[in-house]
Structure formats: C-alpha cells, structure tokens
Write an enzyme that holds these catalytic residues in place. Structure first.
Site, short mmCIF file in Angstrom:
data_model
loop_
_atom_site.label_atom_id
_atom_site.label_comp_id
_atom_site.label_asym_id
_atom_site.label_seq_id
_atom_site.Cartn_x
_atom_site.Cartn_y
_atom_site.Cartn_z
N MET A 1 0.85 -1.17 0.00
CA MET A 1 0.00 0.00 0.00
C MET A 1 0.88 1.21 0.00
SD MET A 1 -2.72 0.95 2.86
CE MET A 1 -1.59 0.07 3.90
N LEU A 176 -4.22 -7.28 0.07
CA LEU A 176 -2.85 -6.78 0.18
C LEU A 176 -2.85 -5.28 0.40
CD1 LEU A 176 0.28 -6.73 -0.29
CD2 LEU A 176 -0.23 -6.51 -2.73
N SER A 177 -2.01 -4.82 1.34
CA SER A 177 -1.70 -3.40 1.47
C SER A 177 -2.96 -2.58 1.73
CB SER A 177 -0.97 -2.95 0.20
OG SER A 177 -0.40 -1.70 0.37
N ALA A 178 -3.34 -1.66 0.82
CA ALA A 178 -4.60 -0.95 1.00
C ALA A 178 -5.76 -1.93 1.02
CB ALA A 178 -4.79 0.08 -0.12
N HIS A 315 7.54 -5.06 0.80
CA HIS A 315 6.10 -4.82 0.79
C HIS A 315 5.45 -5.57 -0.37
CE1 HIS A 315 2.47 -2.68 1.84
NE2 HIS A 315 2.30 -2.30 0.58
#
Length: 507
Positions: A1, A176-178, A315
C-alpha cells in the site's frame, strides 16, 4: 500500500488502471484528485508510469448488477469448474496501482479455488475513487458500515449468495496493502458477514481518519493499547454481540512502506477483541523460507488469531512459484514477492481445504429462550442441531461455556443486570458454526442507576476515564466522545462501578 492516495515511494511496474466513467462521488473527491495531480507533478511522472498490461492468465467475469454500489467499485468473479454446491466464497482485495486481474493472475488464489471448489470474488477500485487505485480504508465515507466502498463489498457478498448459491456462513476476505487495510475494515464493520480474514501487509482498523494520519499509521506506525484497538472494532458495530471473525496477519520483516510494527498492532487489536493474551499460545516455522508462525488459541482450542512474519521480503504478497502442493502464484507483477505461498496457508486458515463438510459449517441453533432467572443466574435453552457434538454459549460477545446439552445456566451474575446471549453448534473438530439469534435477559433484583452529565463531569466523578482527548466509560471502556463540557452522555451503572453508554435504554 503506497502512501495513500499518493504515488509509490519507489519505482515499481504497475498495471494500467481501468477507466471509470462514473461521475465524481462528491466535491471532496474532485479536490482530492486535484491535490494528487499536483503532488504527481512534483514527484515526477515516472512514479506513475504504467507498463503494458500482460495477457490475462485467469478468466474473470465482471458483474455489474450486484447492488446500488455506493462505493463505485467493480466486482469480478472467478467461478471454478469444480464449484461445489453452496460453496464458500473468498473475497480478494488488490493493493494500490493494482487491479482485480493482476491479483487473480499472480496471487495463486484461483489454484486453490480450482482444488477445493470455492467461489472467488475480486473487488476492484479505480483511479476515479483514488488516484493510485487504492481502497480508501482511511476515509470515513468508505470505511464504515453501510457507507461507500465498505457497503459495496457487503452488497457483493449478498449477491454471491443470491446469484451463485454461496454459503453465507462461509464468507471470507483477504487483501494486500490498501486491500489488507480494507480487509480490516470489513472484518470490523461486518463481523456478521465475514467469518475470517487475512490481512497481508495491512493495518489495524481505525488507525487513520485522513491522508495525514494514514502516513503515520503506515510508517512509523501508531501504538495503542490492545484495549484501545479493540474498542475501535467494537465501535464499528456497537450492537454486535459476537462471535468475532478469526484473523490471520501476514507481513514481511523488511517492509518499509507499511512497517512490521503494524503486524503487532493488528495482533493486539484482534487478540483483545477475542479476549486473548498477546503472548502466542504456540509458535512454529512454516514454508521454505522459515516464516515465523504464531497462533493465539481460543478457549475451545481453535486458532482465533495467527501472525506470520515472513523473513527477508519488503512490501507485497508472498508467493512461491511452482507446482508443489504448497506452492502458488507468480512474480510477474509488482508487489508479488518470491518467498512463501501465502494463499495456500490462508486457504488452510479459512478451513477450505477439507471435504464438503467444512469446520464451522453447522447451522445456527433456533429457539433460544430464557427459561428462568434469579438475582444471580439466567437459565436458557434452545433446539438441538443435527450433527452437533456440543454447543458454545456467548454472553455479551464473549464465549463463556461449551455445554453438550441444549440448555445452560449462567451463574455469578449481579442483581438487576441485563445480558445478551447467543449460541452456536460445535462440530466434531470443536469449531463453532453459525450464531443463533440474540437473546437479551435480565436477572431479578436491583435496578440500574443512570447518570446524565457532560463527559467532563463523568470523568471528574469517576464514572469515566480519559485518553487522547476522548472519554471512556469506566468498566466497559466504551468511547463516549470528546472529553469536554459540551458533550453530554447518559451512563448506566450496573453492577456497581461498571458503566455503559445508555443510548436511550436507561430506566
């Protein structure tokens, strides 16, 4: 993100965002887009430059009629040829600069949908919602029950049940992430919909309320107590009595975009929600890279929370390309990192790798009624569930007993207090199934006392505490709003020294 909603901090290839010709959602959307455009010019166009999209490896079907769609999201479905009757459904949420197709092609999830016969739904946001196609996990208009993007995903879940015959009792979500942060949103705002979730390189629910605080949450991170984190989840759906979704956390130990500290904060949040210690019940290593695997066990021995700390990666979504039983995914796009097949382990955590009779798939008991009460006890009974080896009884959202009979007497209560109960059937593995309708019952004897005053006066009188500019009811820890003389709250005291926000229900 990447820092929402700005471009990534490093130059990674990204798929070109899908076009979206829907009108702006509100005036602030347009203002936000203009701000992002300025930042993009300052940072350099190379940060946003997409690479040509690769040929799709997974065939997705776009669904356009799943509901009112207040969040203006896209819904894509992967329906395997092996789809079972009343299948489980797994939602997958992509990260910034990605889209549904990229996540389907590289995450490895379709492989396990083919193997185990569950339905996959890929929710997709666009550059019209967010300049970098990030889910707006930090915007109040999108991260609350019944609003924006969160409401759109909820509508997709309802459509999966009505259109594909999916089992509403086996609905799961990962991202994932956001998309991982939005997974936290859905677990907190819709615990009645999602039975479990897996947050990959994401953040705890309620960490941010705007772009500025989102940066802080991502790096260096925000440190709250487990109780404070848990309260944010409770505030997302205050009337929900439980049970709460099971949660898996995945995080690379070299992640500088969303720092590994967030894995600890997620653990603190969800172990506290489940009433568990923040010390793991057991630890082990899994996968070819010796990922550290921590399990936090509920009273019945099931894994309520797990944390997976992936060594040596930054990430992204951990994948392990190959054809072995524990391998999946590919590294042909940004933010898919060669390490461990996280989708394999997530599928296992969701309980989707067994036969058609999945753990936790028993129906909800019916007929839950109060059969008696004294000053200190409440008795209840319910109808039996075929296939159940026992039951789980919940009081005020916490599991309190696992009787084998279809009746239970709760003891040691205070006179004149009300409690909300629910019951679930347990299968041969000891896993609880769907929750019954709630029952509210009251002990006999003393009645509750009520206090109406400003939040400042409540704190001064010892009925509440203050932290971070907010007042919290003593005992229950409920957020009462800002700590000042202008906010008035009614508190109910029952039993003595235990206060809850009355919300109009105080005698």
């Amino acid at each position: 993100m990447q820092p929402p909603p700005f471009p990534p901090a490093a130059t990674h290839p990204a798929s070109a965002p899908r076009a979206n010709h829907a009108p702006p959602r509100s005036t602030w959307r347009g203002a936000l887009s203009r701000l992002v455009a300025v930042v993009a010019l300052v940072l350099g166009a190379a940060l946003l430059g997409p690479v040509p999209a690769a040929r799709a490896a997974v065939t997705l079907t776009k669904v356009t009629d799943f509901g009112a769609n207040p969040g203006q999201l896209n819904m894509y479905v992967y329906r395997p040829a092996s789809l079972t009757a009343q299948p489980a459904v797994v939602f997958a949420l992509h990260g910034c600069t990605q889209n549904a197709q990229a996540y389907a092609d590289h995450s490895g999830l379709p492989r396990f949908a083919d193997q185990y016969g569950f339905l996959l739904v890929f929710a997709e946001t666009t550059s019209s919602n967010n300049a970098n196609s990030c889910f707006n996990w930090f915007q109040s208009g999108d991260n609350r029950r019944g609003q924006g993007e969160a409401a759109s995903i909820r509508q997709m879940a309802a459509h999966a049940v009505s259109a594909y015959g999916a089992d509403a009792r086996r609905t799961y979500i990962t991202g994932l992430s956001a998309g991982g942060a939005m997974t936290s949103v859905m677990l907190a705002a819709y615990p009645d919909v999602f039975q479990a979730g897996a947050v990959v390189a994401g953040l705890p629910y309620g960490c941010a309320t705007d772009v500025g605080s989102a940066y802080t949450c991502m790096n260096p991170g925000t440190d709250l107590t487990p109780a404070q984190w848990a309260q944010k989840v409770h505030d997302a759906y205050p009337s929900w009595p439980g049970p709460w979704p099971r949660v898996a956390v995945w995080h690379g130990d070299k992640d500088t975009t969303v720092t590994p500290r967030n894995a600890d904060e997620l653990r603190d949040q969800w172990t506290a929600v489940h009433g568990l210690s923040q010390t793991p019940s057991r630890t082990s290593v899994i996968g070819p890279d010796s990922t550290r695997h921590e399990e936090y066990l509920a009273a019945d021995g099931s894994v309520a929370v797990e944390v997976n700390r992936v060594p040596g990666i930054a990430h992204g979504t951990p994948v392990d390309p190959g054809t072995g039983p524990q391998q999946c995914g590919s590294t042909g796009a940004a933010y898919f990192l060669d390490s461990i097949c996280s989708s394999y382990w997530i599928t296992q955590f969701f309980g989707l790798s067994g036969s058609a009779s999945q753990p936790g798939s028993l129906p909800a008991p019916t007929g839950l009624t109060a059969t008696g009460a004294t000053d200190t006890t409440i008795s209840m009974g319910w109808n039996p569930v075929e296939g159940a080896t026992g039951y789980a009884v919940y009081r005020d959202g916490a599991r309190i007993a696992t009787p084998t009979a279809t009746s239970y007497t709760d003891t040691g209560l205070s006179a004149g207090t009300s409690h909300t109960y629910a019951v679930a059937a347990r299968d041969a593995d000891g896993t609880a199934g769907a929750l019954s309708a709630a029952l509210t019952a009251r002990t006999t004897g003393a009645t509750a006392s009520c206090w109406t005053a400003s939040n400042y006066a409540h704190v001064q009188a010892g009925r509440a505490t203050t932290s971070g500019g907010y007042a919290y009811a003593k005992g229950s820890g409920q957020n009462m709003g800002l700590y000042n003389t202008f906010v008035t709250t009614t508190l109910k005291e029952s039993p003595a020294g235990y206060f809850t926000v009355a919300n109009g229900a105080c005698p």
